[in-house]
Enzyme design. Structure first.
Site, PDB file in Angstrom:
ATOM      1  N   GLU A 295       0.816  -1.217   0.000  1.00  0.00           N
ATOM      2  CA  GLU A 295       0.000   0.000   0.000  1.00  0.00           C
ATOM      3  C   GLU A 295       0.850   1.269   0.000  1.00  0.00           C
ATOM      4  O   GLU A 295       0.718   2.103   0.898  1.00  0.00           O
ATOM      5  CB  GLU A 295      -0.881   0.048   1.249  1.00  0.00           C
ATOM      6  CG  GLU A 295      -1.892  -1.050   1.369  1.00  0.00           C
ATOM      7  CD  GLU A 295      -2.625  -0.994   2.699  1.00  0.00           C
ATOM      8  OE1 GLU A 295      -3.770  -1.427   2.739  1.00  0.00           O
ATOM      9  OE2 GLU A 295      -2.045  -0.527   3.696  1.00  0.00           O
ATOM     10  N   GLY A 297       1.945   4.986  -0.591  1.00  0.00           N
ATOM     11  CA  GLY A 297       1.266   6.248  -0.883  1.00  0.00           C
ATOM     12  C   GLY A 297       2.316   7.286  -1.232  1.00  0.00           C
ATOM     13  O   GLY A 297       2.528   7.653  -2.388  1.00  0.00           O
ATOM     14  N   CYS A 366      -1.684  33.228   9.794  1.00  0.00           N
ATOM     15  CA  CYS A 366      -1.463  33.990  11.022  1.00  0.00           C
ATOM     16  C   CYS A 366      -1.050  33.128  12.193  1.00  0.00           C
ATOM     17  O   CYS A 366      -1.818  32.938  13.146  1.00  0.00           O
ATOM     18  CB  CYS A 366      -2.710  34.802  11.326  1.00  0.00           C
ATOM     19  SG  CYS A 366      -2.865  36.117  10.129  1.00  0.00           S
ATOM     20  N   GLU A 367       0.111  32.551  12.088  1.00  0.00           N
ATOM     21  CA  GLU A 367       0.693  31.760  13.178  1.00  0.00           C
ATOM     22  C   GLU A 367       2.206  31.851  13.044  1.00  0.00           C
ATOM     23  O   GLU A 367       2.734  31.695  11.946  1.00  0.00           O
ATOM     24  CB  GLU A 367       0.328  30.277  13.028  1.00  0.00           C
ATOM     25  CG  GLU A 367      -1.121  30.024  13.183  1.00  0.00           C
ATOM     26  CD  GLU A 367      -1.443  28.702  13.868  1.00  0.00           C
ATOM     27  OE1 GLU A 367      -0.537  28.080  14.455  1.00  0.00           O
ATOM     28  OE2 GLU A 367      -2.611  28.332  13.805  1.00  0.00           O
TER      29      GLU A 367
HETATM   30  N1  LLP Z   1      -1.482   1.845   4.539  1.00  0.00           N
HETATM   31  C1  LLP Z   1      -1.970   2.269   5.707  1.00  0.00           C
HETATM   32  C2  LLP Z   1      -2.828   1.393   6.488  1.00  0.00           C
HETATM   33  C3  LLP Z   1      -1.642   3.560   6.170  1.00  0.00           C
HETATM   34  O1  LLP Z   1      -2.137   3.967   7.346  1.00  0.00           O
HETATM   35  C4  LLP Z   1      -0.813   4.398   5.384  1.00  0.00           C
HETATM   36  C5  LLP Z   1      -0.467   5.735   5.832  1.00  0.00           C
HETATM   37  C6  LLP Z   1      -0.342   3.904   4.164  1.00  0.00           C
HETATM   38  C7  LLP Z   1      -0.684   2.618   3.771  1.00  0.00           C
HETATM   39  C8  LLP Z   1       0.532   4.719   3.252  1.00  0.00           C
HETATM   40  O2  LLP Z   1       1.733   5.031   3.825  1.00  0.00           O
HETATM   41  P1  LLP Z   1       2.873   5.752   2.959  1.00  0.00           P
HETATM   42  O3  LLP Z   1       3.343   4.788   1.897  1.00  0.00           O
HETATM   43  O4  LLP Z   1       2.265   6.941   2.347  1.00  0.00           O
HETATM   44  O5  LLP Z   1       3.916   6.076   3.939  1.00  0.00           O
HETATM   45  N2  LLP Z   1       0.307  12.547   6.995  1.00  0.00           N
HETATM   46  C9  LLP Z   1       1.559  11.897   7.293  1.00  0.00           C
HETATM   47  C10 LLP Z   1       1.556  10.465   6.831  1.00  0.00           C
HETATM   48  C11 LLP Z   1       0.454   9.650   7.458  1.00  0.00           C
HETATM   49  C12 LLP Z   1       0.434   8.254   6.934  1.00  0.00           C
HETATM   50  C13 LLP Z   1      -0.765   7.548   7.415  1.00  0.00           C
HETATM   51  N3  LLP Z   1      -0.897   6.225   6.922  1.00  0.00           N
HETATM   52  C14 LLP Z   1       2.692  12.693   6.663  1.00  0.00           C
HETATM   53  O6  LLP Z   1       2.426  13.713   6.043  1.00  0.00           O
HETATM   54  O7  LLP Z   1       3.841  12.328   6.791  1.00  0.00           O
END
Ligand code: LLP
Length: 447
Positions: A295, A297, A366-367
């Site tokens: 998975e 992202g 504004c922070e």
């Molecule tokens: N699978 C699950 C169950 C997840 O919770 C996540 C990310 C992914 C896959 C994808 O992970 P990646 O390959 O993108 O690392 N907002 C935070 C990242 C939060 C990730 C949450 N879960 C940031 O900006 O660093």
């Protein structure tokens, strides 16, 4: 080891063009800023497709791999279309993400539905859409999903999300696999879940286990440790319950290069480690070679994206920091203020031959904490210059807000010297479009 595209700091098409300007996807960034205004998210299609090819090539050696893009990193209809074309499925965590996939005409069988608190309505709608897999996170959801499937006289195909008890060295807010996590069944709760599925929840069909240990991971051994635990559990479940599970979802998490010092592992290296480990556990635990779900992202979309800003005011603190303020900030990229994330940037309209000076790029919100990049060397930044911040494809637009009542920025897709809007800029009308004024507050003038 071959370098993979997620290891680059900038989109692979980044060059300096004949005008002396930064250019991505064959498009002059200064012209893009003029045409579409700033802040502007720019996604380079070639980089995105290259990253997908890397993943496919790297995991080609294990044909039972299913790539599902974690839509939370960046979810828009056009991005889903591209990833669908590339053969990816989607890890979704809300009805909004599932609906976006539906809007992009994605085959719903390729959708996996994750999340620790899916609502009745979301689960019901997901069942109606016919999503391929539900990753069930807890006992509450097991009961709820079974009840909904029973009411609809159907069955739900599920994985059990487990907490493998692995700590990775990333920011604590983006660790998920450690024992005290809010996500998934603790290892000691798996048996109870299996017994419930076998004896009571007849409308659930269990296919395998799911875990996700964290995000922005650079350590390569984490995935082997995770696979070891999941294979051990699968073999134990088979022995104890005679239940053959043949799917392992190892989540996402592969890191990217935000700043020069970052050295994320390559997709090829990670793939070798994962595939070798799978082959090892298949033999060790005498289990069928499982279907592996990945998975990713961030490592799919981050490098393909940059954000353009225009410099406005600046302030030299006497004997202190020189701030240059841009027209965006924590509402279009909350990562620096939320996770102390670091980024790299360049001025799109100035070659680095100018003498540089150390400045801090401040946002317009504004922070005091709205700082995008601290202490960066830039070539004499001044009012009107276009700043290009790299690696903003992931978790920027998807986490953007309307803080200070500023509309969310537009996004353009660039490829072969063409640019197309894929998310339009929010207007002032958009901002008030959800507001309602109770009758009793209306007066002569605003009725
Ligand atoms: N699978 C699950 C169950 C997840 O919770 C996540 C990310 C992914 C896959 C994808 O992970 P990646 O390959 O993108 O690392 N907002 C935070 C990242 C939060 C990730 C949450 N879960 C940031 O900006 O660093």
């Amino acid at each position: 080891m071959t370098k993979s595209t997620n290891q680059f700091l900038k989109p692979i098409t980044t060059t300096i063009n004949n005008q002396g300007n930064l250019d991505i996807g064959g498009c002059d960034l200064v012209e893009l800023a003029e045409k579409y205004e700033t802040p502007l998210y720019v996604i380079d299609e070639k980089t995105l497709r290259n990253i997908c090819s890397d993943y496919k090539e790297a995991f080609g050696k294990y044909p039972k791999t299913k790539m599902v893009y974690a839509a939370k990193a960046l979810c828009t209809s056009a991005i889903m279309k591209i990833l669908d074309e590339e053969g990816f499925g989607f890890d979704t965590v809300s009805l909004g993400e599932i609906y976006t996939a539906h809007n992009a005409k994605v085959d719903m069988k390729k959708i996996l539905f994750n999340g620790n608190n899916k609502s009745y309505d979301e689960l019901e709608a997901a069942l109606e859409y016919g999503v391929g897999r539900f990753s069930v996170d807890n006992f509450y959801e097991l009961a709820l999903l079974n009840e909904i499937a029973l009411t609809k006289k159907t069955k739900a195909d599920i994985l059990l999300r487990i907490t493998p008890g692995i700590e990775c060295h990333t920011h604590e807010y983006i660790q998920t696999g450690h024992l005290d996590s809010k996500f998934g069944f603790d290892l000691t709760q798996i048996d109870e879940a299996i017994e419930l599925i076998q004896n009571e929840y007849k409308n659930l069909v269990l296919h395998g286990l799911h875990a996700h240990v964290g995000s922005q991971i650079f350590e390569t051994n984490i995935f082997s440790d995770e696979i070891e635990i999941m294979a051990r559990e699968i073999s134990r479940i088979e022995k104890t319950y005679g239940l053959k599970l043949n799917e392992i979802n190892i989540g996402g998490g592969l890191g990217v290069k935000y700043i020069e010092q970052d050295a994320p592992p390559s997709t090829f290296e990670i793939a070798d480690i994962i595939i070798n480990k799978i082959n090892e556990v298949v033999e060790k635990y005498n289990i069928e070679p499982p279907l592996i779900f990945l998975e990713p992202g961030r490592s799919i979309i981050s490098t393909a994206g940059v954000t353009l800003y225009t410099i406005g005011s600046s302030k030299q603190v006497p004997h202190g920091t020189k701030y240059i303020s841009v027209d965006g900030g924590m509402a279009d990229n909350p990562r620096p203020s939320m996770y102390q994330a670091e980024y790299s940037a360049q001025i799109a309209n100035k070659k680095d031959i100018f003498k540089t000076e150390k400045v801090t790029i401040a946002g317009r919100y504004c922070e005091s904490g709205d700082i995008l990049i601290k202490d960066i060397e830039l070539p004499q930044p001044e009012e009107g210059d276009i700043i290009c911040v790299y690696n903003t494809g992931a978790y920027n637009y998807s986490m953007a807000s309307n803080y200070n009542r500023v509309g969310r920025s537009a996004m353009v897709l660039v490829n072969n010297s063409e640019s197309e809007i894929i998310v339009r800029r929010e207007t002032l009308e958009d901002l008030v479009s959800h507001d309602l004024i109770p009758n009793r507050l209306k007066n002569e003038r605003n009725i």
